[in-house]
Design an enzyme around this catalytic site. Structure first.
Site, PDB file in Angstrom:
ATOM      1  CG  HIS A  94     -86.249  43.282  38.040  1.00 11.03           C
ATOM      2  ND1 HIS A  94     -86.196  44.451  37.328  1.00 11.03           N
ATOM      3  CD2 HIS A  94     -86.733  43.612  39.270  1.00 11.03           C
ATOM      4  CE1 HIS A  94     -86.604  45.455  38.088  1.00 11.03           C
ATOM      5  NE2 HIS A  94     -86.942  44.970  39.275  1.00 11.03           N
ATOM      6  CG  HIS A 114     -99.073  50.507  37.030  1.00  6.83           C
ATOM      7  ND1 HIS A 114     -97.898  50.796  36.351  1.00  6.83           N
ATOM      8  CD2 HIS A 114    -100.054  51.180  36.390  1.00  6.83           C
ATOM      9  CE1 HIS A 114     -98.158  51.617  35.353  1.00  6.83           C
ATOM     10  NE2 HIS A 114     -99.460  51.863  35.344  1.00  6.83           N
ATOM     11  CB  SER A 137    -104.146  51.450  32.634  1.00  7.82           C
ATOM     12  OG  SER A 137    -105.471  51.904  32.813  1.00  7.82           O
ATOM     13  CG  HIS A 152    -104.876  48.010  45.237  1.00  8.62           C
ATOM     14  ND1 HIS A 152    -103.677  48.562  45.638  1.00  8.62           N
ATOM     15  CD2 HIS A 152    -105.448  48.909  44.394  1.00  8.62           C
ATOM     16  CE1 HIS A 152    -103.532  49.747  45.071  1.00  8.62           C
ATOM     17  NE2 HIS A 152    -104.585  49.984  44.309  1.00  8.62           N
ATOM     18  CB  VAL A 211     -99.528  48.396  26.827  1.00 10.25           C
ATOM     19  CG1 VAL A 211     -98.289  47.664  27.319  1.00 10.25           C
ATOM     20  CG2 VAL A 211    -100.755  47.534  27.071  1.00 10.25           C
ATOM     21  NE  ARG A 212     -98.378  56.045  28.049  1.00  7.48           N
ATOM     22  CZ  ARG A 212     -97.570  55.522  28.959  1.00  7.48           C
ATOM     23  NH1 ARG A 212     -97.946  54.440  29.616  1.00  7.48           N
ATOM     24  NH2 ARG A 212     -96.399  56.079  29.213  1.00  7.48           N
ATOM     25  N   GLY A 243    -111.081  63.517  31.308  1.00  6.50           N
ATOM     26  CA  GLY A 243    -111.428  62.105  31.233  1.00  6.50           C
ATOM     27  C   GLY A 243    -112.382  61.672  32.335  1.00  6.50           C
TER      28      GLY A 243
END
Length: 305
Positions: A151, A112, A98, A102, A115-116, A265
């Site tokens: 996009h 942001h 992740s 900024h 992928v998980r 976590g």
């Protein structure tokens, strides 16, 4: 033959390396500092660790965080089981990369990407796995050309997986990154997907890789185009004010943040998504017809390509 989880971990670690190298090159003034961490052995219900990398005070990025984690637990927390009540109490494993970036210049958007992979092992049932993730863009002073480019990359990477995939995951992104208490989207959207396993492992994994690999193609051209744009203090102050919306979303709605905190976590890694500087102002209203007021036109779903 490489096990599915091992293949995912190998890809994700390599993705973190490639993204960090590309962001350092784009910044040109700072380097990532790595913080490798492991859960304490005494915490028996949560195991694993990760590698958090943070770049601070760069020429382009005020703060950029790119996190890899591989953690396991004995009971899925509520944020993961709200949509899957049959998995309540299951042992689980999660792998992910992740990032939140900024930039300092108000004309370069915040962004942001995540992928998980999740795997859950309910009692007396076969293990269940799924992929999730996506990316979204949060400009402060939007340019239509930038949003169209963003996009277009998202649409094109989805195209090999089906004609309806981009529209489905774009809408999911618009719906997910929505601040209900403000009645506005967090930014101009992108892609969001979750619970992806219906395609089987190989195709689902290929889509995850397409999203992870496509992020730099979508974002870096915008950075290059806008990073030298002159700005004044009013625009910087507006950026800091709008960063407050980012904080609101991440702490109130974001499932990844809630999952990380509910599962015990590592707080520093979970909260690296928050901006290094932000301001809140009671009752702020931009001047009519100002560049700041123009942003409101972009904070509702729109078809860009």
């Amino acid at each position: 033959m490489t096990a599915p989880r091992d293949a995912v971990e190998m890809y994700l670690r390599g993705l973190q390396d490639r993204i960090c190298a590309a962001l350092e090159a784009a910044d040109g003034g700072a380097r990532f500092v790595e913080d490798a961490w492991m859960r304490p052995h005494a915490q028996a219900d949560l195991r694993g660790g990760g590698c958090t990398r943070v770049l601070k005070d760069g020429a382009v990025f005020e703060q950029a965080g790119v996190n890899f984690s591989h953690v396991e637990g004995t009971r899925l927390p509520p944020a993961a089981t709200a949509q899957r009540p049959q998995l309540a109490g299951a042992a689980w494993s999660a792998l992910g990369v992740s990032l939140v970036l900024h930039p300092r210049n108000p004309y370069v958007p915040t962004t942001h990407m995540n992928v998980r992979w999740f795997e859950a092992s309910p009692a007396n049932a076969d293990p269940v796995w799924w992929f999730g993730g996506g990316f979204d863009l949060t400009p402060f002073y939007p340019f239509d050309a930038d949003v169209v480019h963003w996009h277009t990359v998202a649409r094109d990477l989805c195209q090999p997986f089906g004609a309806d995939v981009y529209a489905k995951y774009k809408k999911w992104c618009d719906d997910y990154f929505f601040l209900k208490h403000r009645g506005e989207t967090r930014g101009v959207g992108g892609l969001f997907f979750d619970d992806l396993n219906a395609w089987g492992f190989e195709r689902s994994f290929a889509f995850q890789q397409a999203v992870g690999n496509g992020f730099l193609d979508a974002y870096l051209p915008i950075v290059e185009k806008r990073k030298a744009t002159p700005y004044v203090e009013r625009e910087r102050e507006f950026q800091l004010y709008r960063r407050g919306r980012y904080v609101e979303f991440n702490l109130v709605y974001d499932r990844g943040t809630l999952f990380g905190l509910q599962s015990g976590g590592r707080a520093e890694s979970i909260l690296m998504s928050l901006p290094p500087r932000v301001r809140f102002e009671y009752g702020y209203t931009p001047q009519p017809d100002s560049p700041e007021a123009r942003l409101g036109q972009y904070l509702k779903p729109r078809d860009w390509v």
